[in-house]
Design an enzyme around this catalytic site. Sequence first.
Site, PDB file in Angstrom:
ATOM      1  N   ASP A  10      21.265  41.041 -12.618  1.00  0.00           N
ATOM      2  CA  ASP A  10      21.211  40.639 -11.204  1.00  0.00           C
ATOM      3  C   ASP A  10      19.738  40.676 -10.823  1.00  0.00           C
ATOM      4  OD1 ASP A  10      21.122  40.551  -8.452  1.00  0.00           O
ATOM      5  OD2 ASP A  10      22.771  41.976  -8.158  1.00  0.00           O
ATOM      6  N   HIS A  17      24.806  39.993  -1.653  1.00  0.00           N
ATOM      7  CA  HIS A  17      25.148  40.166  -3.079  1.00  0.00           C
ATOM      8  C   HIS A  17      26.221  39.159  -3.525  1.00  0.00           C
ATOM      9  CE1 HIS A  17      23.011  43.999  -3.781  1.00  0.00           C
ATOM     10  NE2 HIS A  17      23.430  44.389  -2.587  1.00  0.00           N
ATOM     11  N   GLN A  93      16.767  43.342  -8.824  1.00  0.00           N
ATOM     12  CA  GLN A  93      17.628  44.531  -8.694  1.00  0.00           C
ATOM     13  C   GLN A  93      17.859  45.270 -10.023  1.00  0.00           C
ATOM     14  OE1 GLN A  93      21.394  44.404  -6.210  1.00  0.00           O
ATOM     15  NE2 GLN A  93      22.345  44.709  -8.195  1.00  0.00           N
ATOM     16  N   TYR A 227      21.891  55.042  -6.892  1.00  0.00           N
ATOM     17  CA  TYR A 227      22.659  53.815  -6.797  1.00  0.00           C
ATOM     18  C   TYR A 227      21.750  52.592  -6.833  1.00  0.00           C
ATOM     19  CZ  TYR A 227      25.639  50.063  -5.314  1.00  0.00           C
ATOM     20  OH  TYR A 227      26.301  48.866  -5.261  1.00  0.00           O
ATOM     21  N   LYS A 230      26.145  47.851  -9.140  1.00  0.00           N
ATOM     22  CA  LYS A 230      27.052  48.108 -10.256  1.00  0.00           C
ATOM     23  C   LYS A 230      26.591  47.357 -11.499  1.00  0.00           C
ATOM     24  CE  LYS A 230      30.392  51.067  -9.469  1.00  0.00           C
ATOM     25  NZ  LYS A 230      29.880  52.386  -9.778  1.00  0.00           N
ATOM     26  N   ASP A 232      28.330  45.372 -13.537  1.00  0.00           N
ATOM     27  CA  ASP A 232      28.810  43.993 -13.639  1.00  0.00           C
ATOM     28  C   ASP A 232      28.810  43.505 -15.091  1.00  0.00           C
ATOM     29  OD1 ASP A 232      29.089  44.197 -10.925  1.00  0.00           O
ATOM     30  OD2 ASP A 232      27.169  43.277 -10.503  1.00  0.00           O
ATOM     31  N   GLN A 240      42.169  33.542 -32.009  1.00  0.00           N
ATOM     32  CA  GLN A 240      42.990  32.787 -32.998  1.00  0.00           C
ATOM     33  C   GLN A 240      42.866  33.358 -34.420  1.00  0.00           C
ATOM     34  OE1 GLN A 240      44.495  30.516 -29.929  1.00  0.00           O
ATOM     35  NE2 GLN A 240      45.211  30.388 -32.026  1.00  0.00           N
ATOM     36  N   ARG A 264      29.316  48.211  -2.042  1.00  0.00           N
ATOM     37  CA  ARG A 264      28.344  49.260  -2.363  1.00  0.00           C
ATOM     38  C   ARG A 264      28.677  49.985  -3.671  1.00  0.00           C
ATOM     39  NH1 ARG A 264      25.113  49.922   2.192  1.00  0.00           N
ATOM     40  NH2 ARG A 264      25.925  48.727   3.943  1.00  0.00           N
ATOM     41  N   ASP A 285      32.329  42.238   0.233  1.00  0.00           N
ATOM     42  CA  ASP A 285      31.610  42.069  -1.053  1.00  0.00           C
ATOM     43  C   ASP A 285      32.556  42.121  -2.257  1.00  0.00           C
ATOM     44  OD1 ASP A 285      29.366  41.967   0.515  1.00  0.00           O
ATOM     45  OD2 ASP A 285      28.363  43.697  -0.385  1.00  0.00           O
ATOM     46  N   TYR A 346      25.660  59.081  -6.818  1.00  0.00           N
ATOM     47  CA  TYR A 346      24.593  58.095  -6.936  1.00  0.00           C
ATOM     48  C   TYR A 346      24.434  57.264  -5.663  1.00  0.00           C
ATOM     49  CZ  TYR A 346      24.896  59.698 -11.631  1.00  0.00           C
ATOM     50  OH  TYR A 346      24.902  60.512 -12.723  1.00  0.00           O
TER      51      TYR A 346
HETATM   52  P1  13P Z   1      25.970  44.138  -7.115  1.00  0.00           P
HETATM   53  O1  13P Z   1      26.085  45.287  -8.068  1.00  0.00           O
HETATM   54  O2  13P Z   1      26.790  42.955  -7.556  1.00  0.00           O
HETATM   55  O3  13P Z   1      24.541  43.785  -6.835  1.00  0.00           O
HETATM   56  O4  13P Z   1      26.632  44.589  -5.747  1.00  0.00           O
HETATM   57  C1  13P Z   1      26.036  45.651  -5.086  1.00  0.00           C
HETATM   58  C2  13P Z   1      26.666  45.992  -3.797  1.00  0.00           C
HETATM   59  O5  13P Z   1      26.248  46.959  -3.205  1.00  0.00           O
HETATM   60  C3  13P Z   1      27.771  45.200  -3.251  1.00  0.00           C
HETATM   61  O6  13P Z   1      28.185  45.679  -1.991  1.00  0.00           O
HETATM   62  P1  13P Z   2      48.961  26.497 -33.667  1.00  0.00           P
HETATM   63  O1  13P Z   2      50.296  26.329 -34.321  1.00  0.00           O
HETATM   64  O2  13P Z   2      48.415  25.266 -33.034  1.00  0.00           O
HETATM   65  O3  13P Z   2      47.955  27.198 -34.534  1.00  0.00           O
HETATM   66  O4  13P Z   2      49.197  27.506 -32.434  1.00  0.00           O
HETATM   67  C1  13P Z   2      49.505  28.817 -32.686  1.00  0.00           C
HETATM   68  C2  13P Z   2      49.010  29.588 -31.571  1.00  0.00           C
HETATM   69  O5  13P Z   2      48.038  30.281 -31.709  1.00  0.00           O
HETATM   70  C3  13P Z   2      49.706  29.472 -30.260  1.00  0.00           C
HETATM   71  O6  13P Z   2      49.343  30.497 -29.411  1.00  0.00           O
HETATM   72 MG    MG Z   3      23.294  42.407  -6.268  1.00  0.00          MG
HETATM   73 MG    MG Z   4      26.531  41.775  -9.220  1.00  0.00          MG
END
Ligand code: 13P
Ligand code: 13P
Ligand code: MG
Ligand code: MG
Length: 363
Positions: A10, A17, A93, A227, A230, A232, A240, A264, A285, A346
């Site tokens: 971030d 945010h 950040q 703090y 987060k 994230d 497969q 927060r 948020d 924090y």
């Molecule tokens: P972020 O960790 O995504 O920056 O968010 C921080 C925050 O305080 C959201 O309220």
């Molecule tokens: P296929 O027979 O196309 O490999 O598909 C199997 C499968 O993974 C379905 O979830």
């Molecule tokens: Mg942020």
């Molecule tokens: Mg974030």
Amino acid sequence: MITLSVIKADIGGYVGHSSSHPAILEQAREGLEVARKDGLLADFRVLACGDDLQLIMTHEQGEDNERIHKLSWDIFEAGTELAKKLKLYGAGQDLLSDTFSGNVKGMGPGVAEMAFEERPSEPIIIFMADKTSAGAWNFPLYKMFADPFNTIGLVIAPVMHSGFAFEIHDVKEHKKITLNTPSEIYDLLVFLGAPSRYAVKSVYHRETNEIAAVSSTQRLSFIAGRYVGKDDPVCVVRAQNQFPAVGEVLEPFTLPFIVEGWMRGSHHGPLMPVAFNDANPSRFDGPPRVIAAGFQIANGQLVGPRDMFDDPGFDEARRHANDIAYYMRHHGPFEPHRLPLDEMEYTTMPQVMVKLADRFTDI
Ligand code: 13P
Ligand code: 13P
Ligand code: MG
Ligand code: MG
């Protein structure tokens, strides 16, 4: 061997945010394009989840490579400069250090990297979340790789029958342990069920020891001691054949399970699976978001992304997440909506305790 590196930070939010500014993404693309032309990268994509900038890169330099990490750090620093010009919120950040010292780990950005031999067909899903933290992947990784009620392949696909190994990190004490499924699932769940302390770092196919999944596990607050937003986190999952099918990898997100984060970074709330365009958490948020970018990797090229949660099949999960969000929000500053006290260490909590220290008397 091809290495897939997802490195994220971030470096400034637009607005508050809630999201990322298009100019920051564009500049990051230009920077990575130079590295691709120079031959350092095989391919790349730049995405955003909320206010987090996601650099998705393929290359032949291996994991923890200084040049790849330096490239990412430089992109984040240049992005921070642009974010400062636009006065975006929290510019820089997640850049917790002033100087790059060989590896972005422990410096703020989140890192998930895996090196592998490309299979004849190599479907992968990259999960990216905003307004939550590293342990958020514990629940879905358990469901994908250890729960036959989620992944029928564990029962009926002979190549999956021997199970998977989970490497778990204690993010406070910096210790790790590997536990096998299905034989040790009860031991495993002791740790996975405590995601603020223990986070799944990686998952391996037991028979072949091939890497199946890897996630970012750093806790920003433990690095900074206060703090700073987060973590994230991001998580890369191969799908497969000897791994869960794409639909089995996505299925755990039909339950908007409760994670730490939201406003927060101090609340519990439901993790809502959304399409790329809906990853702009603004309701208190939040609620916390997760997007899923699907790729087929072909000779190091990233064929994609497909926006995997852009599917009406996840509408009920989103509606359910909103119901839970409304219910949780009514609790206001009360636990368990607000995080427990040890997690509030924090935030401003210690300052309040210092201020009121001499007003506490014995009872
Ligand atoms: P972020 O960790 O995504 O920056 O968010 C921080 C925050 O305080 C959201 O309220
Ligand atoms: P296929 O027979 O196309 O490999 O598909 C199997 C499968 O993974 C379905 O979830
Ligand atoms: Mg942020
Ligand atoms: Mg974030």
